[in-house]
Design an enzyme around this catalytic site. Structure first.
Site, PDB file in Angstrom:
ATOM      1  N   CYS A  33       3.237 -24.761 -23.815  1.00 56.61           N
ATOM      2  CA  CYS A  33       3.380 -25.409 -22.519  1.00 56.61           C
ATOM      3  C   CYS A  33       3.941 -26.820 -22.630  1.00 56.61           C
ATOM      4  O   CYS A  33       3.881 -27.446 -23.670  1.00 56.61           O
ATOM      5  CB  CYS A  33       2.055 -25.532 -21.784  1.00 56.61           C
ATOM      6  SG  CYS A  33       1.303 -23.956 -21.452  1.00 56.61           S
ATOM      7  N   GLY A  38       8.331 -23.909 -22.836  1.00 55.66           N
ATOM      8  CA  GLY A  38       7.807 -22.725 -22.158  1.00 55.66           C
ATOM      9  C   GLY A  38       8.776 -22.262 -21.099  1.00 55.66           C
ATOM     10  O   GLY A  38       9.249 -23.076 -20.304  1.00 55.66           O
ATOM     11  N   ASN A  63      -1.811 -28.346 -21.565  1.00 57.74           N
ATOM     12  CA  ASN A  63      -1.040 -27.976 -22.743  1.00 57.74           C
ATOM     13  C   ASN A  63      -2.014 -27.902 -23.909  1.00 57.74           C
ATOM     14  O   ASN A  63      -2.731 -28.852 -24.174  1.00 57.74           O
ATOM     15  CB  ASN A  63       0.037 -29.028 -23.019  1.00 57.74           C
ATOM     16  CG  ASN A  63       0.817 -28.773 -24.298  1.00 57.74           C
ATOM     17  OD1 ASN A  63       1.303 -29.696 -24.931  1.00 57.74           O
ATOM     18  ND2 ASN A  63       0.958 -27.525 -24.688  1.00 57.74           N
ATOM     19  N   GLY A  64      -2.018 -26.754 -24.597  1.00 48.74           N
ATOM     20  CA  GLY A  64      -2.926 -26.597 -25.730  1.00 48.74           C
ATOM     21  C   GLY A  64      -3.701 -25.306 -25.602  1.00 48.74           C
ATOM     22  O   GLY A  64      -3.341 -24.423 -24.819  1.00 48.74           O
ATOM     23  N   TYR A  71       9.495 -28.366 -35.524  1.00 49.99           N
ATOM     24  CA  TYR A  71      10.140 -27.312 -34.777  1.00 49.99           C
ATOM     25  C   TYR A  71      10.174 -27.491 -33.259  1.00 49.99           C
ATOM     26  O   TYR A  71      11.209 -27.279 -32.628  1.00 49.99           O
ATOM     27  CB  TYR A  71       9.415 -26.002 -35.130  1.00 49.99           C
ATOM     28  CG  TYR A  71       9.796 -24.809 -34.311  1.00 49.99           C
ATOM     29  CD1 TYR A  71      11.120 -24.415 -34.182  1.00 49.99           C
ATOM     30  CD2 TYR A  71       8.823 -24.057 -33.670  1.00 49.99           C
ATOM     31  CE1 TYR A  71      11.459 -23.307 -33.423  1.00 49.99           C
ATOM     32  CE2 TYR A  71       9.153 -22.951 -32.912  1.00 49.99           C
ATOM     33  CZ  TYR A  71      10.482 -22.583 -32.794  1.00 49.99           C
ATOM     34  OH  TYR A  71      10.821 -21.507 -32.046  1.00 49.99           O
TER      35      TYR A  71
END
Ligand code: SF4
Length: 475
Positions: free
Chosen positions: A12, A38, A112-113, A252
């Site tokens: 996310c 996302g 997010n997570g 990444y």
């Protein structure tokens, strides 16, 4: 590398703004710049003026929001979310922000997570009478806030956050306030900025650049920030522990033009390439990187070795979501659709192919074959991360341990399986050194759990391990 064909997916991106009359439109632009985090759903909730309105949907930001939809979202505060679904699966109901309405006031959440104790919290809450409207781990926070016995909302949020374990960067919007919280380990990046008088917050600083905002500082692990008409206030909801920011953000996920916790991603990746060249040099004619994340690494590798860098692989930027397919067969087909070798660059050459990671190995094998079919005489694979041997529980979909090729095979076996002439991974020490977070400081630790199996938090009531640093704590 291309997330959707590789099996390594971010979960996310979040963006928030307080104090701007174009809050919804600016959030749209912010989310657009976070789209790489996302692609399965997007949503915006606006508020700050006594009411909360929302629009969300499945698809890319540009597919979910039309000009008309944005114009309906009036308010001087907004939070937004782009989602890749892992925890809780996909579907419209799980697209965030999640909006909860009750007599005590409405509240929207963007996360997010990944919470590692979501299942046990959910079980407990259901026993106490809660009924969940989504399968997302995020929803437990709303129920914990509602059930907290504290008298005011800020204290209820603080109390609720102490029950959560795992990775979370939360944005919470009510009719009159915005809250920002980062878990005590700080797994995910979260930055604070200004746009004139307005406050902005985003998973990555590239979202500030796109709207002309200036970077102010990082949100601190364990910090709860409250913004309302009176201004901004910061408090702690948890004691300071060693930072465990995700290494894969540097390797990444994050965009090269973002700074993550003060470190520019392109520069960090170039350093990864230089370190990789130092650790695993090879005689070759050309260095190429798998787009997009490995291009910076390949440039660093080329600079350090003196082997020319060339664009040996091209990404087809116009392949849309249509080709994001879950099955292995279709995923492999997806490689052909999305990557093409540049025959004129690789034909008759000994090629160093630089990539960020190997998850299942199938994608690497196809790229090696693609380069050979285009005429490369040798293909030497260099990977800018250590082997991924363990799954991530903190918001990155790395597949199960059984699917991870490095969990089951030696490096020489992987080399044979992907049909490379040689293969080398970056060492853990090299990774830390290249990224350059000063690990002597408690604030600068880095999560390495998918390379080591040493998880910074308890997972499912069992294991507690160390990341880079040796002190950690329950919270
Ligand atoms: S386990 Fe790996 S992917 Fe997950 S947070 Fe840690 S470093 Fe990032």
């Amino acid at each position: 590398m291309l997330a959707e064909i590789k099996g390594l997916n971010e979960e996310c991106g979040i963006f928030g703004i307080w104090g701007h009359e174009e809050a919804a439109t600016l959030t749209y632009y912010g989310l657009h710049s976070l789209q790489h985090r996302g692609q399965e759903g997007a949503g915006i909730v606006v508020g700050g003026n006594g009411t909360l309105q929302f629009h969300k949907g499945l698809g890319l930001v540009t597919e979910v929001f039309s000009r008309g939809e944005l114009e309906k979202l009036t308010g001087m505060a907004a939070i937004g979310h782009v989602r890749y679904s892992t925890a809780g699966g996909g579907g419209y109901a799980n697209v965030q922000p999640l909006l909860f309405r009750s007599q005590g006031g409405s509240l929207a959440l963007a996360h997010n997570g990944n919470l590692v104790n979501a299942d046990e919290l959910r079980f407990r809450l259901e026993q106490q009478g809660s009924i969940f409207q989504t399968t997302s781990d995020t929803e437990v926070l709303a129920h914990l806030i509602k059930r907290s016995g504290e008298p005011i909302l800020k204290e209820r949020i603080k109390e609720a956050l102490t029950h959560l374990r795992g990775a979370f960067a939360f944005l919470i919007l009510t009719e009159t306030e915005m809250y920002i919280a980062l878990d005590p380990h700080g797994f995910r990046p979260l930055s604070l900025g200004r746009l004139g008088e307005a406050y902005v917050v985003a998973s990555e600083t590239c979202a500030f650049d796109v709207i002309g905002a200036t970077y102010e500082r990082e949100v601190e692990p364990g910090e709860l920030i409250m913004i309302n008409k009176q201004g901004i206030r910061s408090e702690r909801f948890a004691p300071r522990v060693s930072r465990s920011i995700c290494s894969m953000e540097y390797i990444y996920f994050a965009r090269p033009d973002s700074n993550v916790d003060g470190i520019n991603i392109h520069t960090a990746r170039k350093n990864l390439g230089k370190q990789l060249a130092f650790e695993a040099p090879v005689e070759a004619d050309v260095v190429t990187g798998v787009p997009d994340s490995s291009i910076s690494v390949a440039i660093g590798y080329a600079e350090a070795t003196g082997i020319p860098y060339e664009l040996g692989l091209i990404k087809n930027r116009y392949v849309g979501r249509t080709f994001i397919q879950p099955s292995q067969a279709l995923r492999e087909q997806g490689v052909k659709m999305k990557l093409s070798p540049v025959r004129g660059v690789v034909a008759g050459k000994r090629v160093v192919m630089v990539d960020d990671s190997i998850v299942r190995g199938t994608t690497s094998k196809r790229i090696v074959r693609m380069l050979r079919e285009a005429g490369a005489t040798e293909v030497h694979v260099r990977i800018s991360s250590p082997p991924i041997t363990h799954p991530c529980f903190y918001g990155i979909d790395t597949s199960t341990k059984d699917e991870l090729i490095a969990a089951r095979h030696t490096i020489e076996e992987i080399r044979q399986l992907i049909e490379a002439d040689s293969l080398a991974f970056l060492s853990q020490e090299g990774l830390l050194q290249a990224i350059g977070r000063s690990n002597d400081s408690k604030n600068c630790g880095q999560c390495l759990a998918c390379f080591t199996g040493q998880y910074p938090t308890r997972i499912g009531g069992e294991h507690v391990g160390a990341c880079v640093q040796t002190s950690w704590s329950e919270y």
